[in-house]
Design a protein around this motif. Structure first.
Motif, PDB file in Angstrom:
ATOM      1  N   SER A 155       0.821  -1.215   0.000  1.00 26.02           N
ATOM      2  CA  SER A 155       0.000   0.000   0.000  1.00 26.02           C
ATOM      3  C   SER A 155       0.854   1.264   0.000  1.00 26.02           C
ATOM      4  N   GLN A 156       2.068   1.177   0.541  1.00 23.53           N
ATOM      5  CA  GLN A 156       2.961   2.328   0.583  1.00 23.53           C
ATOM      6  C   GLN A 156       3.874   2.426  -0.628  1.00 23.53           C
ATOM      7  N   ALA A 157       3.922   1.365  -1.437  1.00 28.50           N
ATOM      8  CA  ALA A 157       4.873   1.327  -2.552  1.00 28.50           C
ATOM      9  C   ALA A 157       4.220   1.381  -3.923  1.00 28.50           C
ATOM     10  N   LEU A 158       2.993   0.882  -4.035  1.00 27.87           N
ATOM     11  CA  LEU A 158       2.339   0.793  -5.338  1.00 27.87           C
ATOM     12  C   LEU A 158       2.077   2.182  -5.919  1.00 27.87           C
ATOM     13  N   GLY A 159       2.416   2.350  -7.199  1.00 30.50           N
ATOM     14  CA  GLY A 159       2.181   3.618  -7.884  1.00 30.50           C
ATOM     15  C   GLY A 159       3.173   4.702  -7.557  1.00 30.50           C
ATOM     16  N   GLN A 160       4.210   4.376  -6.778  1.00 30.24           N
ATOM     17  CA  GLN A 160       5.213   5.362  -6.389  1.00 30.24           C
ATOM     18  C   GLN A 160       6.425   5.299  -7.321  1.00 30.24           C
ATOM     19  N   PRO A 161       7.082   6.452  -7.553  1.00 33.84           N
ATOM     20  CA  PRO A 161       8.301   6.453  -8.375  1.00 33.84           C
ATOM     21  C   PRO A 161       9.394   5.614  -7.728  1.00 33.84           C
ATOM     22  N   VAL A 162      10.151   4.944  -8.553  1.00 38.46           N
ATOM     23  CA  VAL A 162      11.257   4.120  -8.077  1.00 38.46           C
ATOM     24  C   VAL A 162      12.555   4.900  -8.251  1.00 38.46           C
ATOM     25  N   GLY A 163      13.310   5.036  -7.164  1.00 34.02           N
ATOM     26  CA  GLY A 163      14.580   5.762  -7.230  1.00 34.02           C
ATOM     27  C   GLY A 163      14.421   7.224  -7.552  1.00 34.02           C
ATOM     28  N   GLY A 164      13.252   7.798  -7.244  1.00 33.27           N
ATOM     29  CA  GLY A 164      13.020   9.211  -7.501  1.00 33.27           C
ATOM     30  C   GLY A 164      12.750   9.552  -8.952  1.00 33.27           C
ATOM     31  N   ASN A 165      12.641   8.546  -9.808  1.00 32.60           N
ATOM     32  CA  ASN A 165      12.397   8.761 -11.240  1.00 32.60           C
ATOM     33  C   ASN A 165      10.892   8.682 -11.510  1.00 32.60           C
ATOM     34  N   SER A 166      10.270   9.803 -11.871  1.00 35.37           N
ATOM     35  CA  SER A 166       8.825   9.842 -12.072  1.00 35.37           C
ATOM     36  C   SER A 166       8.378   9.026 -13.276  1.00 35.37           C
ATOM     37  N   GLN A 167       9.306   8.639 -14.153  1.00 35.16           N
ATOM     38  CA  GLN A 167       8.969   7.830 -15.316  1.00 35.16           C
ATOM     39  C   GLN A 167       9.001   6.335 -15.010  1.00 35.16           C
ATOM     40  N   VAL A 168       9.518   5.996 -13.849  1.00 36.90           N
ATOM     41  CA  VAL A 168       9.611   4.592 -13.444  1.00 36.90           C
ATOM     42  C   VAL A 168       8.682   4.400 -12.247  1.00 36.90           C
ATOM     43  N   VAL A 169       7.498   3.898 -12.509  1.00 30.76           N
ATOM     44  CA  VAL A 169       6.452   3.815 -11.491  1.00 30.76           C
ATOM     45  C   VAL A 169       6.196   2.354 -11.133  1.00 30.76           C
ATOM     46  N   ARG A 170       6.283   2.055  -9.843  1.00 32.37           N
ATOM     47  CA  ARG A 170       6.095   0.666  -9.383  1.00 32.37           C
ATOM     48  C   ARG A 170       4.664   0.207  -9.659  1.00 32.37           C
ATOM     49  N   VAL A 172       3.457  -0.101 -12.738  1.00 26.98           N
ATOM     50  CA  VAL A 172       3.061   0.339 -14.079  1.00 26.98           C
ATOM     51  C   VAL A 172       4.194   0.089 -15.069  1.00 26.98           C
ATOM     52  N   SER A 173       5.295   0.822 -14.901  1.00 23.57           N
ATOM     53  CA  SER A 173       6.455   0.626 -15.776  1.00 23.57           C
ATOM     54  C   SER A 173       7.573  -0.139 -15.082  1.00 23.57           C
ATOM     55  N   PHE A 174       7.396  -0.395 -13.805  1.00 25.58           N
ATOM     56  CA  PHE A 174       8.375  -1.138 -13.011  1.00 25.58           C
ATOM     57  C   PHE A 174       7.625  -2.222 -12.250  1.00 25.58           C
ATOM     58  N   PRO A 175       8.013  -3.496 -12.393  1.00 26.18           N
ATOM     59  CA  PRO A 175       7.235  -4.575 -11.758  1.00 26.18           C
ATOM     60  C   PRO A 175       7.365  -4.573 -10.232  1.00 26.18           C
ATOM     61  N   VAL A 176       6.252  -4.804  -9.579  1.00 23.80           N
ATOM     62  CA  VAL A 176       6.243  -4.975  -8.125  1.00 23.80           C
ATOM     63  C   VAL A 176       7.102  -6.185  -7.783  1.00 23.80           C
ATOM     64  N   GLU A 177       7.993  -6.023  -6.811  1.00 31.37           N
ATOM     65  CA  GLU A 177       8.960  -7.051  -6.469  1.00 31.37           C
ATOM     66  C   GLU A 177       8.313  -8.213  -5.702  1.00 31.37           C
ATOM     67  N   ASP A 178       9.065  -9.303  -5.630  1.00 34.37           N
ATOM     68  CA  ASP A 178       8.587 -10.544  -5.013  1.00 34.37           C
ATOM     69  C   ASP A 178       8.168 -10.356  -3.565  1.00 34.37           C
ATOM     70  N   LEU A 179       8.814  -9.427  -2.842  1.00 33.41           N
ATOM     71  CA  LEU A 179       8.523  -9.297  -1.418  1.00 33.41           C
ATOM     72  C   LEU A 179       7.195  -8.627  -1.131  1.00 33.41           C
ATOM     73  N   TYR A 180       6.438  -8.243  -2.172  1.00 31.90           N
ATOM     74  CA  TYR A 180       5.156  -7.577  -1.980  1.00 31.90           C
ATOM     75  C   TYR A 180       3.947  -8.432  -2.357  1.00 31.90           C
ATOM     76  N   VAL A 181       4.139  -9.601  -2.951  1.00 34.05           N
ATOM     77  CA  VAL A 181       2.998 -10.381  -3.445  1.00 34.05           C
ATOM     78  C   VAL A 181       3.228 -11.873  -3.229  1.00 34.05           C
ATOM     79  N   LEU A 182       2.201 -12.545  -2.733  1.00 33.36           N
ATOM     80  CA  LEU A 182       2.207 -14.006  -2.671  1.00 33.36           C
ATOM     81  C   LEU A 182       1.457 -14.542  -3.883  1.00 33.36           C
ATOM     82  N   THR A 183       2.155 -15.268  -4.738  1.00 35.94           N
ATOM     83  CA  THR A 183       1.516 -15.904  -5.882  1.00 35.94           C
ATOM     84  C   THR A 183       0.777 -17.161  -5.419  1.00 35.94           C
TER      85      THR A 183
END
Length: 294
Positions: A155-170, A172-183
């Motif tokens: 909830s705190q990471a989704l849709g946020q810029p990654v590394g301060g880059n507004s073009q890289v959005v978790r 959307v353009s950057f995949p949510v990492e393994d530590l945030y989702v249980l498949t």
């Protein structure tokens, strides 16, 4: 002369709340069986006349930590979705080519296809269970599905810029990492582990049936999830929402009111086993995440 014993949840919990991203912290079945037997044996041997109540491990699907963030938590408007989809056109085309080559099935191609739309969307995520296509330059990514369980921390990471880059959005353009989702695969692994550990606990109680009673906390919290647990008409819910929510705001640990129900589960098991008459307490008099239930 009497003890309560509740061991095992933490052998699964740390691995689960980290979305199965760190296999090294997950206790093996063999290690759990050995350590559980040693710990329970120490309690039984400390006083040969002592009796005890032994609780089991609840299932993951009860915890709000895995249910508060919806799988389609990514809102996009139509223009944004269109622009994002253009960026994945080559990726989606590559999937078609690999299907025609026999590298992936049609079902996996459909699963991996990225397509955003106006409204609520599944987010972009990594999935290690997908066929490794790195030799073709394609990552193991897909959009989240209703069968996935995002963690509360997303909830705190989704849709946020990654590394301060507004073009890289978790998401959307950057995949949510393994530590945030249980498949689904990871959920099954964890549930199988809980089932195995509960089997060890049940067997230990049965082998000392004269001195021990099993307290089925797993069953209690499953009934909570189904809305079947109440006291004087006030229901206990598998949520963090006051006043009836039974979990603290971390989404993992039962709050004070829920522990009142858990205490009563111990009392009921003890009374039934040894025909004792320990009085039940009133869980509604204990504050949960807000005021006590009236």
């Amino acid at each position: 002369t009497f003890f309560s014993f509740w061991l095992g949840s933490s052998d699964v919990l740390g691995y689960a709340i980290g979305a199965a991203s760190n296999p090294q912290i997950l206790t093996t079945n063999e290690a759990f069986a050995q350590r559980f037997s040693l710990a329970l044996g120490a309690m039984l041997q400390a006083n040969p006349d002592a009796k005890g109540a032994v609780a089991n491990i609840p299932n993951l699907n009860v915890l709000p930590y895995f249910n508060l963030v919806p799988w389609n938590a990514l809102p996009l408007n139509a223009p944004t979705a269109g622009v994002v989809n253009q960026g994945y056109a080559a990726y989606n085309g590559g999937l078609f080519q690999l299907q025609s080559m026999g590298a992936i099935t049609e079902a996996e191609r459909i699963l991996r296809t990225i397509n955003f739309a106006a409204g609520q969307n599944g987010f972009l995520m990594t999935d290690e269970s997908l066929t490794d296509l790195s030799q073709f330059g394609l990552p193991s990514i897909r959009q989240s599905k209703s069968t996935d369980k995002p963690t509360l921390t997303l909830s705190q990471a989704l849709g946020q810029p990654v590394g301060g880059n507004s073009q890289v959005v978790r998401g959307v353009s950057f995949p949510v990492e393994d530590l945030y989702v249980l498949t689904p695969t990871e959920q099954k692994e964890i549930q199988d582990k809980i089932n195995a550990f509960n089997g060890v606990i049940s067997a230990a109680v049965q082998s000392n049936a004269e001195r021990l009673v099993l307290v089925d906390i797993n069953g209690l919290l499953n009934r909570v999830l189904q809305g079947q647990v109440n006291f004087s008409g006030a229901t206990l819910t598998a949520s963090i929402i006051p006043p009836n929510g039974g979990f603290s705001v971390d989404g993992v640990h039962p709050n004070g009111r829920a522990h009142g129900f858990i205490a009563n589960e111990f009392i009921n098991a003890i009374n039934a086993k040894w025909e004792s008459n320990i009085p039940l307490l009133n869980p509604n008099a204990i504050p949960g995440n807000d005021l006590p239930v009236q």
